[in-house]
Design a protein around this motif. Sequence first.
Motif, short mmCIF file in Angstrom:
data_model
loop_
_atom_site.label_atom_id
_atom_site.label_comp_id
_atom_site.label_asym_id
_atom_site.label_seq_id
_atom_site.Cartn_x
_atom_site.Cartn_y
_atom_site.Cartn_z
N LEU A 128 15.12 36.51 13.45
CA LEU A 128 14.32 37.49 12.72
C LEU A 128 12.83 37.19 12.88
CD1 LEU A 128 16.40 37.80 9.41
CD2 LEU A 128 16.14 39.56 11.17
N TYR A 129 12.48 35.92 12.80
CA TYR A 129 11.08 35.51 12.98
C TYR A 129 10.57 35.96 14.35
CZ TYR A 129 7.06 32.45 13.76
OH TYR A 129 5.80 31.96 14.07
N ASP A 130 11.34 35.70 15.39
CA ASP A 130 10.92 36.07 16.74
C ASP A 130 10.71 37.57 16.88
OD1 ASP A 130 10.99 33.42 17.53
OD2 ASP A 130 12.98 33.55 18.43
N GLU A 131 11.60 38.35 16.27
CA GLU A 131 11.48 39.81 16.36
C GLU A 131 10.28 40.31 15.57
OE1 GLU A 131 16.26 40.69 17.03
OE2 GLU A 131 15.27 41.43 15.23
N ILE A 132 10.06 39.75 14.40
CA ILE A 132 8.89 40.15 13.61
C ILE A 132 7.61 39.83 14.37
CG2 ILE A 132 7.60 39.75 11.47
CD1 ILE A 132 10.31 39.07 10.13
N TYR A 133 7.56 38.64 14.96
CA TYR A 133 6.38 38.21 15.71
C TYR A 133 6.10 39.18 16.86
CZ TYR A 133 2.99 34.89 17.62
OH TYR A 133 1.83 34.29 18.07
N LYS A 134 7.14 39.51 17.61
CA LYS A 134 7.01 40.39 18.77
C LYS A 134 6.53 41.79 18.36
CE LYS A 134 10.81 42.08 20.41
NZ LYS A 134 12.12 42.24 21.09
N VAL A 135 7.10 42.31 17.30
CA VAL A 135 6.85 43.69 16.91
C VAL A 135 5.50 43.87 16.21
CG1 VAL A 135 7.64 45.49 15.32
CG2 VAL A 135 9.28 44.32 16.79
N LEU A 136 5.09 42.88 15.42
CA LEU A 136 3.85 43.02 14.64
C LEU A 136 2.61 42.61 15.42
CD1 LEU A 136 5.87 43.39 12.28
CD2 LEU A 136 4.32 42.02 10.89
N GLN A 137 2.80 41.96 16.54
CA GLN A 137 1.66 41.35 17.24
C GLN A 137 0.57 42.36 17.60
OE1 GLN A 137 2.86 38.98 20.56
NE2 GLN A 137 0.92 37.91 20.69
N LYS A 138 0.94 43.51 18.09
CA LYS A 138 -0.06 44.51 18.48
C LYS A 138 -0.59 45.30 17.28
CE LYS A 138 -0.87 48.27 21.77
NZ LYS A 138 -0.28 49.09 22.88
N PRO A 139 0.26 45.85 16.41
CA PRO A 139 -0.26 46.63 15.27
C PRO A 139 -1.12 45.81 14.31
CG PRO A 139 2.06 47.09 15.62
CD PRO A 139 1.73 45.91 16.48
N HIS A 140 -0.87 44.49 14.25
CA HIS A 140 -1.63 43.63 13.33
C HIS A 140 -2.39 42.56 14.12
CE1 HIS A 140 0.11 45.27 9.60
NE2 HIS A 140 1.20 45.45 10.31
N ALA A 141 -3.03 43.01 15.18
CA ALA A 141 -3.73 42.08 16.09
C ALA A 141 -4.81 41.28 15.37
CB ALA A 141 -4.34 42.86 17.25
N ASP A 142 -5.47 41.88 14.37
CA ASP A 142 -6.53 41.17 13.65
C ASP A 142 -5.98 39.96 12.92
OD1 ASP A 142 -5.07 42.86 11.97
OD2 ASP A 142 -6.73 43.16 10.58
N ALA A 143 -4.77 40.08 12.35
CA ALA A 143 -4.16 38.95 11.65
C ALA A 143 -3.68 37.89 12.63
CB ALA A 143 -3.00 39.44 10.80
N PHE A 144 -3.13 38.33 13.76
CA PHE A 144 -2.60 37.38 14.74
C PHE A 144 -3.71 36.53 15.36
CE2 PHE A 144 1.26 39.53 14.10
CZ PHE A 144 2.28 38.86 14.73
N LYS A 145 -4.91 37.07 15.43
CA LYS A 145 -6.03 36.30 15.96
C LYS A 145 -6.36 35.09 15.08
CE LYS A 145 -8.34 40.18 18.27
NZ LYS A 145 -9.53 41.09 18.26
N LEU A 146 -5.98 35.18 13.80
CA LEU A 146 -6.28 34.12 12.85
C LEU A 146 -5.14 33.12 12.68
CD1 LEU A 146 -7.91 36.37 10.09
CD2 LEU A 146 -9.11 34.86 11.68
N MET A 147 -4.03 33.37 13.37
CA MET A 147 -2.85 32.50 13.21
C MET A 147 -3.09 31.13 13.83
SD MET A 147 0.54 34.78 13.87
CE MET A 147 1.08 36.03 12.71
#
Length: 274
Positions: free
Chosen positions: A178-197
């Motif tokens: 589930l973690y891997d799928e969430i990561y894959k799917v949210l990466q583009k729509p929430h790019a601003d948050a992923f930049k801070l990970m």
Amino acid sequence: MAKQWSMQGYVDTLCEDAGVEQISSFETLRNQEVDFVFIATKTYDISGVQEELKENCVRPKVVVLIHNGIIKDPFDCPTVRVVVPQGYDFVETPGKGCGVKILVKNEDKPWIMPNTEAARKVEALLSKCNMPSCAHPHFSYLMIRKFFINGVANLLSIVADTNCNGLLQNHRKTMDNLYDEIYKVLQKPHADAFKLMPDNFYSIVFEGLASYSEHHPSSWHDFKAGSQIEIESLNGYVKQLANDQGMQVPETDALLCKLQEMLKQRGRELESTC
């Protein structure tokens, strides 16, 4: 099914002890502008609250949304989303007080909000009540971090019928998927948050989940109580984003399919007892 109890006695006692006026209707608020409206319902009820406010001409200057998951902003006025790190369990205490004791996990951690003018006003209000909170410049990341924790645990706790410790001990592979799928799917729509990970984000998510230990997620409590379940704002949100991007999410699909089967079965059991 778990036994249900009325929370009204607890609410009455809590308000009395805190010296807070409990408002149970819009009678005294009609046709008024108010500084803040805190909405702490499930996400599927927020649109109903919005309609009630409109029908009674209650005009909030700021709306504060306290919920799990992610939804579109339904309000026209400034809206402050809050990430709440606390987890709550309700334990029956027959013959004591109002009959229910609330157990709080992560009680000392602050509510997190975006670093906006409206959120800073909310922070100032909460500080007057000795409620820890923070209008944080990295809110987008902190919101996604909480979403990951909810996404690997909340609905799965229903299907597995266990608490957070049980999930970590017996369902880690499913949670990893589930973690891997969430990561894959949210990466583009929430790019601003992923930049801070940070690089150790995976560990942060599962250490965060471990902090809830024997706590059952709110979705588990809702299922046991026969209540509606938040799906669209949690793993349903992942499924929707996956569809929008043409991605496959088999673990999410399996989770949602099993949950729907359980909800149908619960409905049949409730009907048979009526």
